[in-house]
Design an enzyme around this catalytic site. Structure first.
Site, PDB file in Angstrom:
ATOM      1  NE  ARG A 229      -1.429  -5.693  -1.593  1.00 47.29           N
ATOM      2  CZ  ARG A 229      -2.402  -5.187  -1.930  1.00 47.29           C
ATOM      3  NH1 ARG A 229      -3.588  -5.847  -1.613  1.00 47.29           N
ATOM      4  NH2 ARG A 229      -2.710  -3.866  -2.264  1.00 47.29           N
TER       5      ARG A 229
ATOM      6  NE  ARG B  99      -6.114   0.591  -2.182  1.00 50.36           N
ATOM      7  CZ  ARG B  99      -5.836   0.859  -3.598  1.00 50.36           C
ATOM      8  NH1 ARG B  99      -5.815   1.910  -4.170  1.00 50.36           N
ATOM      9  NH2 ARG B  99      -5.524  -0.394  -4.317  1.00 50.36           N
TER      10      ARG B  99
ATOM     11  CB  CYS C 120     -10.343  -1.360  -8.502  1.00 49.14           C
ATOM     12  SG  CYS C 120     -10.750  -2.503  -7.238  1.00 49.14           S
TER      13      CYS C 120
ATOM     14  CG  ASN D 176      -3.213  -4.367  -6.221  1.00 50.92           C
ATOM     15  OD1 ASN D 176      -3.127  -4.591  -7.356  1.00 50.92           O
ATOM     16  ND2 ASN D 176      -3.708  -3.403  -5.627  1.00 50.92           N
ATOM     17  CG  ASP D 177      -5.665  -8.123  -1.412  1.00 51.73           C
ATOM     18  OD1 ASP D 177      -4.629  -8.514  -1.121  1.00 51.73           O
ATOM     19  OD2 ASP D 177      -6.321  -6.987  -1.231  1.00 51.73           O
TER      20      ASP D 177
ATOM     21  CD  GLU E 110      -9.800  -7.178  -2.545  1.00 50.13           C
ATOM     22  OE1 GLU E 110      -8.925  -6.685  -2.880  1.00 50.13           O
ATOM     23  OE2 GLU E 110     -10.419  -7.153  -1.371  1.00 50.13           O
TER      24      GLU E 110
ATOM     25  CG  HIS F 294      -2.271  -1.010   0.742  1.00 52.63           C
ATOM     26  ND1 HIS F 294      -2.054  -2.288   1.134  1.00 52.63           N
ATOM     27  CD2 HIS F 294      -3.312  -0.764  -0.111  1.00 52.63           C
ATOM     28  CE1 HIS F 294      -3.209  -2.901   0.633  1.00 52.63           C
ATOM     29  NE2 HIS F 294      -3.896  -1.883   0.104  1.00 52.63           N
TER      30      HIS F 294
ATOM     31  NE  ARG G 160     -10.937  -1.176  -0.402  1.00 56.52           N
ATOM     32  CZ  ARG G 160      -9.858  -1.420  -0.806  1.00 56.52           C
ATOM     33  NH1 ARG G 160      -9.623  -2.579  -1.541  1.00 56.52           N
ATOM     34  NH2 ARG G 160      -8.966  -1.083  -0.196  1.00 56.52           N
TER      35      ARG G 160
HETATM   36  C1  PEP Z   1      -6.689  -5.211  -4.622  1.00 56.39           C
HETATM   37  O1  PEP Z   1      -6.612  -5.901  -3.668  1.00 56.39           O
HETATM   38  O2  PEP Z   1      -6.525  -5.307  -6.127  1.00 56.39           O
HETATM   39  C2  PEP Z   1      -7.164  -4.042  -4.174  1.00 56.39           C
HETATM   40  C3  PEP Z   1      -7.856  -2.992  -5.403  1.00 56.39           C
HETATM   41  O3  PEP Z   1      -7.574  -3.639  -3.085  1.00 56.39           O
HETATM   42  P1  PEP Z   1      -6.134  -2.975  -2.155  1.00 56.39           P
HETATM   43  O4  PEP Z   1      -5.002  -2.809  -2.873  1.00 56.39           O
HETATM   44  O5  PEP Z   1      -6.586  -1.709  -1.345  1.00 56.39           O
HETATM   45  O6  PEP Z   1      -6.178  -4.377  -1.214  1.00 56.39           O
HETATM   46 MG    MG Z   2      -7.281  -5.773  -1.945  1.00 56.70          MG
END
Ligand code: PEP
Ligand code: MG
Length: 588
Positions: A489, A317, A526, A478-479, A455, A210, A354
């Site tokens: 990650r 977020r 996203c 991402n997740d 996710e 993040h 979200r």
């Molecule tokens: C993701 O996991 O791709 C996502 C957009 O949420 P975050 O990056 O906030 O976990």
């Molecule tokens: Mg995520």
């Protein structure tokens, strides 16, 4: 002597400036410039803080003396002498004065900067006794910081980063600064947003941690996972951060400076050129209309979203409202005001809010790991919807705030990290309860579309369940990548295995998009993949028509879209999907 440090390229562009090394524990110290005429007052603030600490120590010494020889604590008395000595030490006082006078740093910043300089000298001492005196120095600095916290600076306004258009700072300190730290938490990044730094380097962190995500949203050059950068780079060294290549060049030669200065200007020209696409509709060569949405972290980011030509917010977020507040969560009213600001800021365009996703690499505060917890992997623990469902009162307050904000413009409500049917049922029940509570209060609220984030592989493998209960899906790649490949990650040690085009990831992506589309339901991506121009063709080929990304990426992705023909890409994407090594086909 010039040397380079390699890390992960997480946020594009070139930053050239002097290094400011900040210890992780001191990120919360204010960093701003004071004006030339305030330098004396700032030094005086420091002198008075030191005087207060000297007097405090004097009082403790006196009370020790009053105890008489029988109760004397010779070690404590000796320690207090050391503290007094350190406080008067010319290297500390002279150094701090230097940072204030020459660089116009505020007193706290000057003090922690000089602490870093002297701390390193202590680290290099052979004698273990002397080496340990660093802890004493840290203690006296901490005491001074505490005293200064009670005495505000004569200058209140934070100064914007050098190089930005609205700079207030004095010509004598017109030196761009870059931050070098072992680690920066997402909460630190919020402070960073208002800070004076033009780029940053951290020792730890992954590409989709993040911290990296916020750097991209700020559109400032950043390199993470640079291992021992914060030890190798010295306070005030000149450094070049190459956010495209993931390289940090320390003490660059004049030739390198000229070369990177040129690259920096080229980047600016490119951005200028892209900005002309702002009003061009995102339509492919074969006439497919593509939705380009923005990811935001704060209501104020709506400005950047509109500036980049986003047609809405695809991911707000909200957890950034919850972080760095010493555990005191924002109440319903505070949240409502924030969501309303975002909704109004988007001027009638939809905003996808979200619900809170804390946990994993987004702790609420930079709390030390509780004993017994250090073996746990928080990415698999109580985060996102699990955290919300564990505290229904908190979750209901957030839901009510979002529902109330939806009376001021179109709002989509998005739930992170769902995996189980029971979680879906509980969430929907709480949404209904929140509505009923607002009705009972006769409080205004609008109608929201409900979305689920995909996710977790378990969710991607049970899409019909999600389509039954939700109006739209948003794929958090991402997740999804993290959990599909079992790659943390945020951990740079395994970042080479974090592969967005692993066949397993592509299968999950492709089938999620196809199933949602076959039922006429909205589906977007996203995660960071959506803003990666190297992925645009593949995602279009897999049938994606809605992308949500940092505002800073929107125009580059749009440029790519304008050159694409989705009919051709659909055929090509099928070969990529069937390949053993999809990455090898990505350049075709
Ligand atoms: C993701 O996991 O791709 C996502 C957009 O949420 P975050 O990056 O906030 O976990
Ligand atoms: Mg995520």
């Amino acid at each position: 002597m010039t040397f380079t440090v390699h890390g992960l390229a997480v946020s594009r562009g070139i930053a050239i400036g002097r290094a400011v090394i900040v210890a992780a524990s001191r990120m919360d110290v204010a960093h701003y410039f004071v004006k030339a005429e305030q330098v004396e007052a700032e030094i005086e603030r420091l002198r008075s803080a030191r005087k207060v600490v000297v007097e405090e120590i004097g009082r403790v010494q006196q009370s020790l003396a009053d105890l008489g020889p029988a109760d004397a604590h010779p070690e404590l008395a000796a320690l207090l002498d050391v503290h007094l000595m350190l406080l008067q030490d010319e290297q500390l006082t002279g150094g701090v004065k230097h940072w204030i006078t020459e660089r116009h740093y505020n007193a706290e910043w000057a003090l922690t900067t000089q602490l870093e300089v002297i701390g390193r000298q202590f680290d290099e001492m052979e004698d273990p006794y002397l080496r340990e005196r660093k802890a004493d120095l840290e203690q006296v600095v901490e005491r001074m910081l505490r005293v200064m916290r009670g005495v505000g600076s004569p200058v209140v306004a934070a100064t914007p980063a050098p190089g930005r258009s609205d700079t207030l700072f004095d010509a004598t300190v017109d030196v761009p600064l870059v931050l070098v730290a072992h680690d920066l938490s997402p909460a630190d990044m919020l402070q960073f947003k208002q800070s004076v730094f033009a780029g940053f380097v951290t020792d730890v962190g992954g590409k989709t941690s993040h911290t990296a995500i916020v750097a991209r949203s700020m559109d400032i050059p950043a390199v993470v996972g640079a291992r021992s950068a914060s030890h190798l780079i010295e306070q005030d060294d000149w450094v070049i951060i190459d956010g495209d290549a993931g390289v940090v060049i320390v003490d660059p030669s004049p030739i390198l400076l000229a070369e990177y200065g040129f690259k920096q200007r080229q980047g600016e020209v490119e951005r200028e050129r892209l900005s002309r696409l702002k009003h061009t509709p995102a339509v492919t060569l074969d006439g497919q209309k593509i939705e380009l949405l923005a990811n935001i972290e704060q209501p104020e980011d709506a400005v950047a979203a509109l500036k980049a030509g986003a047609v809405g917010v695809g991911l707000f977020r909200t957890e950034f409202l919850f972080m760095g507040r010493n555990g005191k969560l924002p109440d319903e009213e505070e949240q409502f005001q924030a969501y309303k600001r975002a909704v109004e800021g988007m001027q009638g365009l939809p905003v996808t809010i979200r619900t809170v996703d804390v946990g994993a690499d987004k702790p609420l505060d930079r709390a030390p790991v509780r004993s017994g917890e250090d073996h746990l992997n928080p990415a698999l623990g109580l985060r996102a919807i699990r955290w919300s469902l564990a505290d229904p009162a908190m979750f209901l307050a957030q839901l009510r705030a979002i529902l109330r904000a939806s009376a001021f413009g179109p709002v989509n409500l998005l739930i992170p990290m769902l995996a189980h049917a029971s979680e879906i049922r509980q969430t929907l029940a709480l949404v209904n309860k929140a509505r009923a509570q607002l009705d009972a209060r006769t409080q205004l609220h609008g109608i929201v579309r409900l979305g689920a984030m995909i996710e977790v592989p378990a969710a991607a493998l049970t899409i019909p369940l999600f389509l039954r209960h939700f109006d739209f899906l948003s794929i958090g790649t991402n997740d999804l990548i993290q959990y599909t490949l079992a790659i943390d990650r945020a951990d740079e040690a395994v970042s080479h295995l974090y592969d967005p085009v692993h066949p397993a990831v592509l299968q999950l992506l492709a089938s999620t998009i196809a199933q949602a589309r076959s039922q006429g339901k909205g589906v977007s991506v996203c995660g960071e993949m959506a803003g990666d121009v190297g992925m645009t063709r593949l995602l279009l080929g897999l049938g994606l028509r809605s992308f949500s990304m940092h505002p800073s990426q929107i125009l580059a992705v749009k440029q790519q879209i304008l050159r694409c023909d989705t009919t051709k890409l659909a055929t090509w994407a099928q070969t990529v999907l069937a390949a053993e090594d999809p990455a090898a086909l990505m350049a075709d």
